[in-house]
Design an enzyme around this catalytic site. Structure first.
Site, PDB file in Angstrom:
ATOM      1  N   LYS A 184      -5.756  -0.327   1.152  1.00  0.00           N
ATOM      2  CA  LYS A 184      -5.975  -0.002   2.565  1.00  0.00           C
ATOM      3  C   LYS A 184      -5.797   1.509   2.783  1.00  0.00           C
ATOM      4  O   LYS A 184      -5.390   2.218   1.875  1.00  0.00           O
ATOM      5  CB  LYS A 184      -5.028  -0.816   3.456  1.00  0.00           C
ATOM      6  CG  LYS A 184      -5.155  -2.332   3.248  1.00  0.00           C
ATOM      7  CD  LYS A 184      -6.457  -2.909   3.827  1.00  0.00           C
ATOM      8  CE  LYS A 184      -6.834  -4.243   3.227  1.00  0.00           C
ATOM      9  NZ  LYS A 184      -6.392  -5.421   3.937  1.00  0.00           N
TER      10      LYS A 184
HETATM   11  C1  LIG Z   1      -6.333  -6.919   4.027  1.00  0.00           C
HETATM   12  C2  LIG Z   1      -6.697  -7.726   5.210  1.00  0.00           C
HETATM   13  C3  LIG Z   1      -5.862  -8.736   5.704  1.00  0.00           C
HETATM   14  C4  LIG Z   1      -4.636  -9.207   4.998  1.00  0.00           C
HETATM   15  O1  LIG Z   1      -3.739  -8.231   4.643  1.00  0.00           O
HETATM   16  P1  LIG Z   1      -2.767  -8.486   3.383  1.00  0.00           P
HETATM   17  O2  LIG Z   1      -1.776  -7.377   3.502  1.00  0.00           O
HETATM   18  O3  LIG Z   1      -3.616  -8.383   2.160  1.00  0.00           O
HETATM   19  O4  LIG Z   1      -2.148  -9.823   3.537  1.00  0.00           O
HETATM   20  C5  LIG Z   1      -6.239  -9.383   6.862  1.00  0.00           C
HETATM   21  N1  LIG Z   1      -7.375  -9.082   7.502  1.00  0.00           N
HETATM   22  C6  LIG Z   1      -8.220  -8.141   7.046  1.00  0.00           C
HETATM   23  C7  LIG Z   1      -9.465  -7.843   7.817  1.00  0.00           C
HETATM   24  C8  LIG Z   1      -7.918  -7.439   5.880  1.00  0.00           C
HETATM   25  O5  LIG Z   1      -8.766  -6.524   5.418  1.00  0.00           O
END
Ligand SMILES: *Cc1c(COP(=O)(O)O)cnc(C)c1O
Length: 368
Positions: A184
Protein backbone atom coordinates in the site's frame (compact mmCIF):
# COMPACT_ATOMS: atom_id res chain seq x y z
CA UNK A 1 17.27 -0.95 -20.62
CA UNK A 2 20.22 -2.95 -19.33
CA UNK A 3 19.04 -3.19 -15.79
CA UNK A 4 17.07 -5.33 -13.44
CA UNK A 5 13.42 -5.92 -14.29
CA UNK A 6 11.10 -3.24 -12.88
CA UNK A 7 8.66 -4.81 -10.38
CA UNK A 8 5.00 -3.72 -10.22
CA UNK A 9 5.57 -2.46 -6.66
CA UNK A 10 8.62 -1.94 -4.44
CA UNK A 11 7.73 -1.82 -0.73
CA UNK A 12 10.15 0.23 1.41
CA UNK A 13 11.69 -1.03 4.64
CA UNK A 14 14.30 1.64 5.29
CA UNK A 15 16.90 2.08 8.00
CA UNK A 16 14.54 4.36 9.94
CA UNK A 17 11.86 1.64 10.03
CA UNK A 18 14.40 -0.99 11.09
CA UNK A 19 15.79 1.24 13.85
CA UNK A 20 12.29 2.07 15.07
CA UNK A 21 11.36 -1.62 15.22
CA UNK A 22 14.55 -2.50 17.09
CA UNK A 23 14.04 0.37 19.52
CA UNK A 24 10.57 -0.97 20.40
CA UNK A 25 11.80 -4.57 20.66
CA UNK A 26 14.53 -3.46 23.08
CA UNK A 27 11.99 -1.53 25.16
CA UNK A 28 10.10 -4.75 25.92
CA UNK A 29 6.73 -2.98 25.42
CA UNK A 30 5.64 -4.57 22.19
CA UNK A 31 1.83 -4.82 22.20
CA UNK A 32 -0.53 -1.85 21.71
CA UNK A 33 1.25 0.67 23.89
CA UNK A 34 2.63 4.18 23.42
CA UNK A 35 3.66 3.68 19.79
CA UNK A 36 0.12 2.69 18.80
CA UNK A 37 -1.30 5.73 20.58
CA UNK A 38 1.21 8.05 18.89
CA UNK A 39 0.54 6.44 15.49
CA UNK A 40 -3.21 7.00 15.95
CA UNK A 41 -2.74 10.66 16.94
CA UNK A 42 -0.45 11.32 13.99
CA UNK A 43 -2.72 9.52 11.52
CA UNK A 44 -5.66 11.68 12.62
CA UNK A 45 -3.98 14.68 10.97
CA UNK A 46 -4.58 12.97 7.60
CA UNK A 47 -8.37 12.83 8.13
CA UNK A 48 -9.28 16.32 9.33
CA UNK A 49 -8.57 15.45 12.98
CA UNK A 50 -11.02 12.55 13.21
CA UNK A 51 -10.41 9.84 15.80
CA UNK A 52 -8.15 7.02 14.62
CA UNK A 53 -8.26 3.46 15.97
CA UNK A 54 -5.42 1.13 14.97
CA UNK A 55 -6.00 -2.57 14.29
CA UNK A 56 -3.99 -5.45 12.85
CA UNK A 57 -5.12 -5.20 9.20
CA UNK A 58 -7.33 -3.34 6.77
CA UNK A 59 -9.68 -6.31 6.72
CA UNK A 60 -10.00 -6.16 10.52
CA UNK A 61 -10.71 -2.43 10.18
CA UNK A 62 -13.67 -3.13 7.85
CA UNK A 63 -14.85 -6.03 10.00
CA UNK A 64 -14.79 -4.07 13.28
CA UNK A 65 -16.38 -0.99 11.71
CA UNK A 66 -19.30 -3.12 10.47
CA UNK A 67 -19.73 -4.73 13.90
CA UNK A 68 -19.67 -1.30 15.57
CA UNK A 69 -22.26 -0.08 13.04
CA UNK A 70 -24.50 -2.94 14.15
CA UNK A 71 -24.62 -4.52 10.69
CA UNK A 72 -25.58 -8.20 10.83
CA UNK A 73 -27.84 -10.99 9.56
CA UNK A 74 -30.71 -9.81 7.36
CA UNK A 75 -28.90 -6.58 6.41
CA UNK A 76 -27.65 -5.64 2.97
CA UNK A 77 -24.61 -3.48 2.25
CA UNK A 78 -24.03 -2.02 -1.22
CA UNK A 79 -20.48 -2.74 -2.35
CA UNK A 80 -18.68 -2.49 -5.70
CA UNK A 81 -17.76 -5.89 -7.16
CA UNK A 82 -14.69 -4.32 -8.76
CA UNK A 83 -12.48 -4.36 -5.65
CA UNK A 84 -10.34 -6.60 -3.50
CA UNK A 85 -12.39 -9.43 -1.99
CA UNK A 86 -11.88 -8.03 1.53
CA UNK A 87 -14.50 -5.34 0.86
CA UNK A 88 -17.30 -7.90 0.43
CA UNK A 89 -15.78 -10.50 2.77
CA UNK A 90 -16.09 -8.09 5.71
CA UNK A 91 -19.83 -7.83 5.03
CA UNK A 92 -20.19 -11.62 4.97
CA UNK A 93 -18.06 -11.97 8.12
CA UNK A 94 -20.73 -10.09 10.10
CA UNK A 95 -23.46 -12.26 8.58
CA UNK A 96 -24.84 -9.58 6.25
CA UNK A 97 -25.12 -9.75 2.46
CA UNK A 98 -23.13 -7.66 0.01
CA UNK A 99 -25.23 -6.29 -2.84
CA UNK A 100 -22.95 -5.55 -5.77
CA UNK A 101 -23.36 -2.32 -7.70
CA UNK A 102 -21.53 -1.20 -10.84
CA UNK A 103 -18.64 1.27 -11.13
CA UNK A 104 -18.06 4.46 -13.09
CA UNK A 105 -15.98 3.91 -16.22
CA UNK A 106 -13.61 6.79 -15.48
CA UNK A 107 -12.74 6.48 -11.80
CA UNK A 108 -13.30 2.69 -11.47
CA UNK A 109 -15.20 3.55 -8.23
CA UNK A 110 -18.80 2.89 -7.16
CA UNK A 111 -21.35 4.57 -9.47
CA UNK A 112 -23.81 6.58 -7.30
CA UNK A 113 -26.67 5.89 -9.76
CA UNK A 114 -25.98 2.16 -9.65
CA UNK A 115 -25.85 2.34 -5.85
CA UNK A 116 -29.21 4.14 -5.81
CA UNK A 117 -30.74 1.42 -8.00
CA UNK A 118 -29.44 -1.30 -5.64
CA UNK A 119 -31.22 0.04 -2.53
CA UNK A 120 -33.86 -2.29 -1.06
CA UNK A 121 -35.80 -2.22 2.24
CA UNK A 122 -32.96 -4.31 3.73
CA UNK A 123 -30.16 -1.93 2.78
CA UNK A 124 -28.43 -0.46 5.83
CA UNK A 125 -25.17 0.87 4.43
CA UNK A 126 -23.17 1.82 1.36
CA UNK A 127 -19.47 0.92 1.16
CA UNK A 128 -17.67 2.90 -1.54
CA UNK A 129 -14.08 1.85 -2.26
CA UNK A 130 -11.56 4.54 -3.19
CA UNK A 131 -10.01 2.23 -5.73
CA UNK A 132 -6.42 2.65 -6.93
CA UNK A 133 -6.14 5.83 -4.80
CA UNK A 134 -8.92 7.72 -6.61
CA UNK A 135 -11.71 9.05 -4.34
CA UNK A 136 -15.21 7.71 -5.02
CA UNK A 137 -17.93 10.29 -5.85
CA UNK A 138 -18.47 10.99 -2.15
CA UNK A 139 -20.50 14.18 -2.63
CA UNK A 140 -23.20 12.22 -4.47
CA UNK A 141 -22.87 9.08 -2.34
CA UNK A 142 -23.25 11.02 0.93
CA UNK A 143 -26.33 12.83 -0.46
CA UNK A 144 -27.84 9.51 -1.56
CA UNK A 145 -27.17 7.92 1.84
CA UNK A 146 -28.70 10.87 3.63
CA UNK A 147 -31.87 10.75 1.50
CA UNK A 148 -32.35 7.07 2.38
CA UNK A 149 -31.10 7.13 5.97
CA UNK A 150 -28.17 4.81 5.21
CA UNK A 151 -24.74 4.68 6.83
CA UNK A 152 -21.58 5.08 4.72
CA UNK A 153 -18.42 3.09 5.40
CA UNK A 154 -15.47 4.15 3.25
CA UNK A 155 -12.98 1.49 2.20
CA UNK A 156 -9.95 3.78 1.90
CA UNK A 157 -7.46 0.90 2.11
CA UNK A 158 -5.82 2.04 -1.16
CA UNK A 159 -6.19 5.78 -0.75
CA UNK A 160 -4.13 7.30 2.10
CA UNK A 161 -4.30 11.06 1.57
CA UNK A 162 -6.75 11.10 -1.36
CA UNK A 163 -9.44 13.79 -1.25
CA UNK A 164 -12.54 15.14 -2.99
CA UNK A 165 -13.35 18.86 -2.94
CA UNK A 166 -10.67 19.25 -0.29
CA UNK A 167 -12.16 16.69 2.11
CA UNK A 168 -9.85 13.73 2.74
CA UNK A 169 -11.12 10.19 2.26
CA UNK A 170 -11.90 8.61 5.60
CA UNK A 171 -13.55 11.88 6.70
CA UNK A 172 -16.89 11.50 4.89
CA UNK A 173 -18.73 8.47 6.28
CA UNK A 174 -19.45 7.17 9.77
CA UNK A 175 -16.06 5.50 9.39
CA UNK A 176 -13.18 5.07 6.99
CA UNK A 177 -10.73 2.18 6.88
CA UNK A 178 -7.08 2.11 5.84
CA UNK A 179 -4.65 -0.76 5.23
CA UNK A 180 -0.94 -0.80 6.02
CA UNK A 181 -0.07 -3.91 4.02
CA UNK A 182 3.46 -3.64 2.52
CA UNK A 183 2.37 -2.81 -1.06
CA UNK A 184 0.00 0.00 0.00
CA UNK A 185 1.08 3.67 -0.20
CA UNK A 186 2.44 3.30 3.33
CA UNK A 187 2.74 0.23 5.53
CA UNK A 188 3.29 -1.12 9.04
CA UNK A 189 4.25 -4.66 7.88
CA UNK A 190 0.60 -5.59 8.50
CA UNK A 191 -1.86 -3.16 10.01
CA UNK A 192 -4.98 -1.08 9.61
CA UNK A 193 -6.72 2.05 10.87
CA UNK A 194 -10.34 3.05 11.35
CA UNK A 195 -11.18 6.76 11.32
CA UNK A 196 -14.39 8.31 12.65
CA UNK A 197 -15.73 11.68 13.81
CA UNK A 198 -17.87 10.00 16.48
CA UNK A 199 -16.14 9.63 19.87
CA UNK A 200 -18.62 7.00 21.12
CA UNK A 201 -18.13 4.97 17.94
CA UNK A 202 -14.35 5.23 18.39
CA UNK A 203 -14.68 3.97 21.96
CA UNK A 204 -16.74 0.99 20.79
CA UNK A 205 -14.02 0.18 18.22
CA UNK A 206 -11.36 0.33 20.94
CA UNK A 207 -13.38 -2.10 23.05
CA UNK A 208 -14.06 -4.43 20.11
CA UNK A 209 -10.38 -4.73 19.16
CA UNK A 210 -9.41 -5.77 22.69
CA UNK A 211 -11.87 -8.35 24.07
CA UNK A 212 -14.34 -5.61 25.01
CA UNK A 213 -12.00 -4.22 27.67
CA UNK A 214 -10.80 -0.74 28.42
CA UNK A 215 -9.71 -1.68 31.95
CA UNK A 216 -8.08 -5.08 32.13
CA UNK A 217 -10.58 -7.85 33.08
CA UNK A 218 -13.46 -5.39 33.25
CA UNK A 219 -14.92 -6.66 29.97
CA UNK A 220 -17.86 -4.51 28.87
CA UNK A 221 -18.86 -6.19 25.60
CA UNK A 222 -17.88 -9.20 23.48
CA UNK A 223 -14.76 -8.30 21.53
CA UNK A 224 -11.97 -9.84 19.46
CA UNK A 225 -8.21 -9.50 19.55
CA UNK A 226 -7.36 -7.28 16.61
CA UNK A 227 -4.67 -5.24 18.34
CA UNK A 228 -1.75 -3.72 16.47
CA UNK A 229 1.71 -4.32 17.92
CA UNK A 230 3.91 -1.41 18.96
CA UNK A 231 6.58 -2.75 16.61
CA UNK A 232 4.19 -2.40 13.66
CA UNK A 233 3.05 1.03 14.85
CA UNK A 234 6.66 2.25 15.09
CA UNK A 235 7.24 1.14 11.49
CA UNK A 236 3.98 2.80 10.45
CA UNK A 237 4.98 6.08 12.11
CA UNK A 238 8.23 6.20 10.13
CA UNK A 239 6.32 5.48 6.93
CA UNK A 240 3.67 8.09 7.73
CA UNK A 241 6.38 10.78 7.94
CA UNK A 242 7.34 9.97 4.37
CA UNK A 243 3.79 9.68 3.00
CA UNK A 244 3.44 13.31 1.74
CA UNK A 245 6.70 13.10 -0.18
CA UNK A 246 5.87 9.63 -1.56
CA UNK A 247 2.42 10.81 -2.64
CA UNK A 248 3.93 13.74 -4.54
CA UNK A 249 6.37 11.37 -6.20
CA UNK A 250 3.55 9.03 -7.24
CA UNK A 251 1.63 11.99 -8.66
CA UNK A 252 4.61 13.27 -10.61
CA UNK A 253 5.35 9.76 -11.93
CA UNK A 254 1.71 9.52 -13.04
CA UNK A 255 1.92 12.92 -14.73
CA UNK A 256 4.95 11.80 -16.68
CA UNK A 257 3.26 8.56 -17.79
CA UNK A 258 0.10 10.54 -18.74
CA UNK A 259 2.18 12.82 -20.93
CA UNK A 260 4.10 10.02 -22.66
CA UNK A 261 1.69 7.12 -23.08
CA UNK A 262 -0.29 7.47 -26.30
CA UNK A 263 -1.36 3.91 -27.15
CA UNK A 264 -3.69 2.98 -24.27
CA UNK A 265 -6.21 4.93 -22.15
CA UNK A 266 -4.44 6.63 -19.23
CA UNK A 267 -6.36 7.01 -15.93
CA UNK A 268 -8.68 10.05 -15.87
CA UNK A 269 -9.04 12.10 -12.67
CA UNK A 270 -12.46 13.47 -11.69
CA UNK A 271 -12.94 17.21 -11.13
CA UNK A 272 -11.76 18.34 -7.70
CA UNK A 273 -10.35 14.89 -6.95
CA UNK A 274 -6.92 14.31 -5.44
CA UNK A 275 -5.69 10.98 -6.80
CA UNK A 276 -2.85 9.39 -4.81
CA UNK A 277 -2.06 6.70 -7.41
CA UNK A 278 -1.88 3.60 -5.29
CA UNK A 279 -2.05 2.12 -8.79
CA UNK A 280 -1.54 3.70 -12.18
CA UNK A 281 -4.13 1.76 -14.13
CA UNK A 282 -4.55 2.01 -17.87
CA UNK A 283 -7.31 0.56 -20.03
CA UNK A 284 -6.25 -1.63 -22.93
CA UNK A 285 -9.11 -1.82 -25.40
CA UNK A 286 -9.68 -4.32 -28.21
CA UNK A 287 -8.93 -7.44 -26.16
CA UNK A 288 -5.16 -6.74 -26.15
CA UNK A 289 -4.59 -6.45 -22.40
CA UNK A 290 -2.97 -9.84 -21.83
CA UNK A 291 -0.79 -9.46 -24.94
CA UNK A 292 0.42 -6.07 -23.72
CA UNK A 293 1.21 -7.51 -20.31
CA UNK A 294 3.17 -10.40 -21.89
CA UNK A 295 5.11 -7.98 -24.09
CA UNK A 296 5.97 -5.79 -21.12
CA UNK A 297 7.13 -8.80 -19.11
CA UNK A 298 9.47 -9.68 -21.98
CA UNK A 299 10.96 -6.19 -21.71
CA UNK A 300 11.42 -6.50 -17.94
CA UNK A 301 8.51 -4.20 -17.09
CA UNK A 302 6.35 -5.59 -14.31
CA UNK A 303 2.61 -4.97 -14.36
CA UNK A 304 -0.45 -6.41 -12.64
CA UNK A 305 -4.16 -6.92 -13.15
CA UNK A 306 -6.29 -5.68 -10.23
CA UNK A 307 -8.73 -7.39 -10.41
CA UNK A 308 -9.03 -10.10 -13.09
CA UNK A 309 -12.11 -11.62 -11.42
CA UNK A 310 -14.73 -9.26 -9.99
CA UNK A 311 -15.89 -10.30 -6.51
CA UNK A 312 -19.35 -11.43 -7.68
CA UNK A 313 -17.63 -14.09 -9.83
CA UNK A 314 -15.55 -15.48 -6.95
CA UNK A 315 -16.65 -18.82 -5.52
CA UNK A 316 -18.06 -17.58 -2.18
CA UNK A 317 -20.41 -15.20 -4.02
CA UNK A 318 -21.82 -17.65 -6.58
CA UNK A 319 -25.29 -19.13 -6.21
CA UNK A 320 -25.81 -22.43 -4.39
CA UNK A 321 -25.59 -24.08 -7.84
CA UNK A 322 -22.18 -22.51 -8.41
CA UNK A 323 -23.43 -20.02 -11.02
CA UNK A 324 -22.89 -16.27 -11.28
CA UNK A 325 -25.89 -14.59 -9.68
CA UNK A 326 -27.92 -13.09 -12.54
CA UNK A 327 -29.35 -10.49 -10.14
CA UNK A 328 -26.16 -8.52 -10.71
CA UNK A 329 -25.94 -6.44 -13.86
CA UNK A 330 -22.42 -5.05 -13.86
CA UNK A 331 -21.32 -4.18 -17.41
CA UNK A 332 -18.66 -1.60 -16.45
CA UNK A 333 -17.25 -3.99 -13.86
CA UNK A 334 -16.94 -6.79 -16.43
CA UNK A 335 -15.38 -4.43 -18.97
CA UNK A 336 -12.85 -3.08 -16.47
CA UNK A 337 -11.85 -6.58 -15.35
CA UNK A 338 -11.04 -7.41 -18.99
CA UNK A 339 -9.22 -4.16 -19.81
CA UNK A 340 -7.27 -2.88 -16.79
CA UNK A 341 -3.53 -3.09 -16.41
CA UNK A 342 -1.60 -1.44 -13.58
CA UNK A 343 1.87 -0.14 -14.45
CA UNK A 344 4.65 0.64 -11.97
CA UNK A 345 4.16 4.09 -10.37
CA UNK A 346 5.89 3.60 -6.98
CA UNK A 347 7.94 6.53 -5.59
CA UNK A 348 11.43 5.11 -6.09
CA UNK A 349 11.16 4.77 -9.88
CA UNK A 350 14.01 6.58 -11.62
CA UNK A 351 13.55 8.95 -14.57
CA UNK A 352 15.20 6.33 -16.76
CA UNK A 353 12.82 3.62 -15.57
CA UNK A 354 9.79 5.86 -16.16
CA UNK A 355 10.88 6.56 -19.75
CA UNK A 356 11.52 2.89 -20.29
CA UNK A 357 8.00 2.03 -19.05
CA UNK A 358 6.28 4.64 -21.24
CA UNK A 359 8.31 3.73 -24.33
CA UNK A 360 7.73 0.03 -23.65
CA UNK A 361 3.96 0.49 -23.46
CA UNK A 362 3.89 2.57 -26.65
CA UNK A 363 6.08 0.13 -28.56
CA UNK A 364 4.27 -3.05 -27.49
CA UNK A 365 0.72 -1.63 -27.64
CA UNK A 366 1.55 0.08 -30.96
CA UNK A 367 2.04 -3.26 -32.70
CA UNK A 368 -1.03 -5.03 -31.26
C1 LIG B 1 -5.70 -4.10 0.90
C2 LIG B 1 -7.16 -3.89 0.87
C3 LIG B 1 -7.99 -4.31 1.92
C4 LIG B 1 -7.52 -5.16 3.05
O1 LIG B 1 -6.41 -4.70 3.72
P1 LIG B 1 -5.45 -5.76 4.47
O2 LIG B 1 -4.58 -4.89 5.30
O3 LIG B 1 -4.71 -6.50 3.40
O4 LIG B 1 -6.31 -6.66 5.29
C5 LIG B 1 -9.33 -4.00 1.86
N1 LIG B 1 -9.85 -3.32 0.83
C6 LIG B 1 -9.10 -2.92 -0.21
C7 LIG B 1 -9.74 -2.15 -1.32
C8 LIG B 1 -7.73 -3.20 -0.23
O5 LIG B 1 -6.99 -2.82 -1.27
Amino acid sequence: MNGKPIPPARPVIGEAEIEAAVRVLRSGMVVQGPEVKAFEDEFSTLVDGRHSVAVNSGTSALHLALIAMGVGPGDEVIVPSFSFAASANAVRLVGAEPVFADIEAGSFCLDPDAAAAAITPRTVAIMPVHLYGHPAAMDRIMALAERHGLAVLEDACQAHGAALNGTPVGAFGIAGTFSFYPTKNMHSLEGGMITTADAEFARTLRLLRNQGMEQRYANEIVGANMRLTDVAAAVGREQFKQLPQWTEQRQSNAKFLDSRITTVVTPPVADNAKHVYHQYTVRVEGGHRDALQAGLTEKGIGSAVYYPTPIHRLKPYLTAEGKVNTAWDLPETEKAAAEVLSLPVFPSLTAEELEYIADGVNTVAGRL
